[in-house]
Design an enzyme around this catalytic site. Structure first.
Site, PDB file in Angstrom:
ATOM      1  N   HIS A 166      22.013 124.476  32.000  1.00 52.73           N
ATOM      2  CA  HIS A 166      22.353 125.634  31.170  1.00 52.73           C
ATOM      3  C   HIS A 166      22.247 126.884  32.058  1.00 52.73           C
ATOM      4  CE1 HIS A 166      22.878 127.845  27.449  1.00 52.73           C
ATOM      5  NE2 HIS A 166      21.955 128.686  27.868  1.00 52.73           N
ATOM      6  N   GLU A 204      23.047 126.988  40.527  1.00 53.58           N
ATOM      7  CA  GLU A 204      23.126 125.867  39.571  1.00 53.58           C
ATOM      8  C   GLU A 204      23.334 124.549  40.306  1.00 53.58           C
ATOM      9  OE1 GLU A 204      25.640 125.962  36.101  1.00 53.58           O
ATOM     10  OE2 GLU A 204      25.662 128.138  36.079  1.00 53.58           O
TER      11      GLU A 204
HETATM   12  C1  GAR Z   1      28.117 125.963  34.138  1.00 57.06           C
HETATM   13  O1  GAR Z   1      27.851 127.303  34.422  1.00 57.06           O
HETATM   14  C2  GAR Z   1      27.088 125.392  33.194  1.00 57.06           C
HETATM   15  O2  GAR Z   1      25.803 125.913  33.408  1.00 57.06           O
HETATM   16  C3  GAR Z   1      27.626 125.841  31.860  1.00 57.06           C
HETATM   17  O3  GAR Z   1      29.014 125.648  31.963  1.00 57.06           O
HETATM   18  C4  GAR Z   1      29.400 125.838  33.320  1.00 57.06           C
HETATM   19  C5  GAR Z   1      30.232 124.662  33.756  1.00 57.06           C
HETATM   20  O4  GAR Z   1      30.768 124.928  35.012  1.00 57.06           O
HETATM   21  N1  GAR Z   1      27.072 125.090  30.787  1.00 57.06           N
HETATM   22  C6  GAR Z   1      26.776 125.620  29.604  1.00 57.06           C
HETATM   23  O5  GAR Z   1      26.991 126.776  29.337  1.00 57.06           O
HETATM   24  C7  GAR Z   1      26.139 124.637  28.624  1.00 57.06           C
HETATM   25  N2  GAR Z   1      25.619 125.331  27.485  1.00 57.06           N
HETATM   26  P1  GAR Z   1      31.343 123.759  35.908  1.00 57.06           P
HETATM   27  O6  GAR Z   1      32.371 123.025  35.042  1.00 57.06           O
HETATM   28  O7  GAR Z   1      31.981 124.440  37.083  1.00 57.06           O
HETATM   29  O8  GAR Z   1      30.211 122.865  36.306  1.00 57.06           O
END
Ligand code: GAR
Length: 209
Positions: A112, A182
């Site tokens: 998250h 992340e």
């Molecule tokens: C990421 O920033 C993740 O933390 C967020 O979606 C993005 C996905 O990016 N997740 C949430 O907000 C879950 N509540 P990605 O597809 O490039 O990994």
């Protein structure tokens, strides 16, 4: 080899997914392989990337089922075929059906883009999270990797990393600065999981060894 399955949502671009796939291949996550990526749409960017990386993909579209339980059953069927040791949600924006959570206790991780338990819950994803952080006036933000329970963003916290919020940050600049953090945080959490070094004591996850 530990078997990892990654779940993504329809619009996911898949950068956390790619980070985990590559870390497994490079040995930064030891003795592990991403055996499948499951998404909601064949044309989702994340599924296209997985396909290009040679990782098997499957599509289970929640919108094709009249009831959430039926989506859960279909997802369960695909998961059972993949026999995961670990399931990673990476940009998965729905509440995971409860039959999946119950079938894989302490085997499902999510990332998250905020410091839970702040700025989580239904509807809190992507840029909305960063907008809320900026509006709150907080001077730090970060990301959280946590085990998944039956609610949004409330499961036991595995790892958190912080970055500063700058005065001139926008949701976009904050998201861009957080994203590489992340990736590293998720890789580290998966590594600790596959090394068997995570222990739950009460609500607290301890790292052992
Ligand atoms: C990421 O920033 C993740 O933390 C967020 O979606 C993005 C996905 O990016 N997740 C949430 O907000 C879950 N509540 P990605 O597809 O490039 O990994």
């Amino acid at each position: 080899m530990k078997r990892i399955v990654i779940l993504v949502s329809g619009p996911s671009r898949g950068s956390n997914m790619r980070a985990i796939i590559e870390a497994c291949r490079e040995g930064r996550i030891p003795d592990s392989e991403v055996v499948a990526v499951i998404g909601a749409r064949e044309d989702a960017p994340a599924l296209q990337h997985a396909h290009a990386l040679g990782v098997p993909t499957a599509v289970v579209n929640p919108n094709e089922f009249p009831e959430p339980d039926m989506y859960g059953d279909a997802l369960m069927w695909v998961l059972q075929k993949a026999q995961p040791d670990l399931i990673c949600l990476a940009g998965y924006m729905r509440l995971l059906p409860k039959q999946i959570v119950q079938a894989y206790p302490l085997q499902i991780l999510n990332i998250h883009p905020a410091l839970l338990p702040l700025f989580g819950g239904k509807g809190m994803y992507g840029l909305k999270v960063h907008q809320a952080v900026i509006e709150s006036g907080m001077k730090v933000t970060g990301c959280t990797v946590h085990f998944v329970d039956e609610q949004y963003d409330t499961g036991p916290i595995v790892l958190q990393r912080c970055i500063p919020v700058m005065d001139d940050d926008t949701p976009e600049t904050l998201a861009a600065r957080l994203l590489p953090v992340e990736h590293e945080t998720y890789i580290e959490a998966v590594r600790l999981f596959v090394e068997g070094r995570l222990r739950l004591e009460g609500k607290r996850v301890k790292v052992v060894g």
